[in-house]
Design a protein around this motif. Sequence first.
Motif, mmCIF file in Angstrom:
data_model
loop_
_atom_site.group_PDB
_atom_site.id
_atom_site.type_symbol
_atom_site.label_atom_id
_atom_site.label_comp_id
_atom_site.label_asym_id
_atom_site.label_seq_id
_atom_site.Cartn_x
_atom_site.Cartn_y
_atom_site.Cartn_z
ATOM 1 N N VAL A 179 -6.304 0.142 -5.796
ATOM 2 C CA VAL A 179 -5.953 -1.267 -5.594
ATOM 3 C C VAL A 179 -7.103 -1.974 -4.875
ATOM 4 O O VAL A 179 -7.562 -1.516 -3.835
ATOM 5 N N LEU A 231 12.676 -3.875 -1.456
ATOM 6 C CA LEU A 231 11.546 -4.306 -2.265
ATOM 7 C C LEU A 231 10.261 -4.416 -1.465
ATOM 8 O O LEU A 231 10.168 -5.179 -0.541
ATOM 9 N N LYS A 283 8.707 -6.143 -9.121
ATOM 10 C CA LYS A 283 9.411 -4.893 -9.364
ATOM 11 C C LYS A 283 8.885 -4.182 -10.610
ATOM 12 O O LYS A 283 8.821 -2.965 -10.661
ATOM 13 N N ALA A 302 -3.049 2.329 -0.768
ATOM 14 C CA ALA A 302 -3.188 1.506 -1.973
ATOM 15 C C ALA A 302 -4.643 1.490 -2.427
ATOM 16 O O ALA A 302 -4.946 1.652 -3.613
ATOM 17 N N ARG A 359 3.199 -4.987 -3.408
ATOM 18 C CA ARG A 359 4.091 -4.327 -2.448
ATOM 19 C C ARG A 359 3.405 -3.149 -1.776
ATOM 20 O O ARG A 359 3.546 -2.911 -0.578
ATOM 21 N N ALA A 360 2.636 -2.388 -2.569
ATOM 22 C CA ALA A 360 1.936 -1.228 -2.011
ATOM 23 C C ALA A 360 0.932 -1.674 -0.951
ATOM 24 O O ALA A 360 0.821 -1.064 0.115
ATOM 25 N N MET A 364 3.638 -4.316 -8.243
ATOM 26 C CA MET A 364 3.807 -3.115 -7.423
ATOM 27 C C MET A 364 2.628 -2.961 -6.470
ATOM 28 O O MET A 364 2.793 -2.506 -5.336
ATOM 29 N N ALA A 365 1.434 -3.350 -6.952
ATOM 30 C CA ALA A 365 0.258 -3.253 -6.080
ATOM 31 C C ALA A 365 0.389 -4.202 -4.895
ATOM 32 O O ALA A 365 -0.045 -3.886 -3.791
ATOM 33 N N TYR A 420 2.580 -3.724 -12.851
ATOM 34 C CA TYR A 420 1.636 -2.964 -12.041
ATOM 35 C C TYR A 420 1.069 -3.821 -10.918
ATOM 36 O O TYR A 420 0.961 -3.389 -9.771
ATOM 37 N N THR A 421 0.709 -5.070 -11.270
ATOM 38 C CA THR A 421 0.122 -5.936 -10.251
ATOM 39 C C THR A 421 1.143 -6.219 -9.151
ATOM 40 O O THR A 421 0.813 -6.202 -7.964
#
Lengths: 234, 292
Positions: B187, B292, B164, B182, B173-174, B170-171, B167-168
């Motif tokens: 990414v 999430l 959450k 991404a 999840r992206a 979130m990447a 950055y990593t």
Amino acid sequence: MLSVENLTVCYGQMKALRSVSIEISAGQMVALIGANGSGKTTLLNAISGLVPIEEGRIIWEDQSLNGFPPDKLCRKGIIQVPEGRKLFPSMTVEENLIMGAYHPNVRKKAQESLQKVFSSFPRLADRRRQFAGSLSGGEQQMVAMGRALMAKPRLLMLDEPSLGLSPKAAAEIFEIIRELNKEGITILLVSQEVMQTLAITTYGYVLENGVLVLQGDCKQLQEDPKVKTSYLGM
Amino acid sequence: MDAVLIFQSLISGIMMGMVYALLGVGFSLTWGVMHVIHISHGAFGLLGAYAAYSLLQYFGVDPIASAAMSVPLLFLMACGLYQLLIRPITRAKNIIMASMILTFGLAIILENIMALIWKADPRVLTPAYSSGALIVGPFYFQYPHLVGFGLSLVGITALYLFLKKTYTGMAVRAAWQQPEAARLYGVNLFQISMITFALAVSTAGAGGICLALLNSFEPHSHNLWLIYLFLVVIVGGVGNVIGTALAGLIIGVITGLSMAFLPFQWVNLVTFGLLMVFLIFRPHGIFKQEGL
């Protein structure tokens, strides 16, 4: 700024692009038009590094970009807003925007950029905690463009930004694109809204079945009989 | 029915469920993000459990410390494994099938290695406090269960915060939700896949240690664990971390209650009957919105 020289791209046996050359100089706003399946998206994806190049070269400020993966290319400021927006649906609006500033050159300024995007798109600030997938089409397109701005684009490539939007939302998006160009961002605009696109761009290319069939000043293109019959229905 | 017994089995169910959840989230992430169905996930959990067993037996290392040590070690090992085995098969046409076959083989290899080193006898983790219990009124909580529960809770919270807030994360999840976009925003999918896989394997190790604090284990236990993993992920939704965690709790409570009130041989029938019902009526899991 960017030149594409004799680019050929294949999907298996099929040639999606055949020896296409285009030229974009800094500050310009260039249109790329053509029917469905004519290779517009393929050209953008080749420039972004998403699809491999069969022949030809892509040159960015005297440097060859052939073989660069997309995650390296975006660091140069070559940013694409993909067709269908391709947001991260189960991430919030704010998280989508923050992901735009993922690459290391812009990450430090992420909060600053975020404030800037929110002031340009106040509606996104109101919806910052909402899932991107729950927004309307026009708002989603704003998130997609905001995400691109977070990446500090120098060349912004927009693929069908008005697709599926109401005429009012589409007009709003075209207005924003014009503003961005005024602020100094070079733009490559792909759209099937040929009339609106040619009205705001300065130079245009027309693709047909993977081949570049026409190019010229947008005023000339608007008068061209072939463009009129094929794309404007006149 | 006895209210104390219901409450007691409810609590044990929640404790059990939290451990399932920790084991399940990694399985769910590799499935969702990488399209790899990691059949040896449970076997890596078991490896963690055996490592903790030996560390306790020969060096007196507490399972909590073993869990803390196993996470970085398994992480590094899994990075190597990703480069060596998993990355090559992501070029396969059908990644899900290829990954299942490959990691099924890996699970068998791991199982046999564990049988060679630790023999086939069932083992239990017996730290110094294993006979102690917390007694609150009529309720009775064994310390090892509390520790297993607590460790799992810490593990899940850490994973959640990572996904959450960083950055990593979130990447990760992206990359799961929209891999092409991404990539367009910087990414590197191979790097993110490696991190996802390594995180999954290391949380499996920690989860295995937690499970070993609650149950006895032997070299083939990972097969049963694997079925629970499928259950947790199918109920919670693939790639959905919060869903997986909640599904772990729900399944823990259901098994906890059925263990208390049904004859032993009915427990698995209830649990896997539930799996079938879910596959028929809610193949995407219980949650409408992917959290999430």
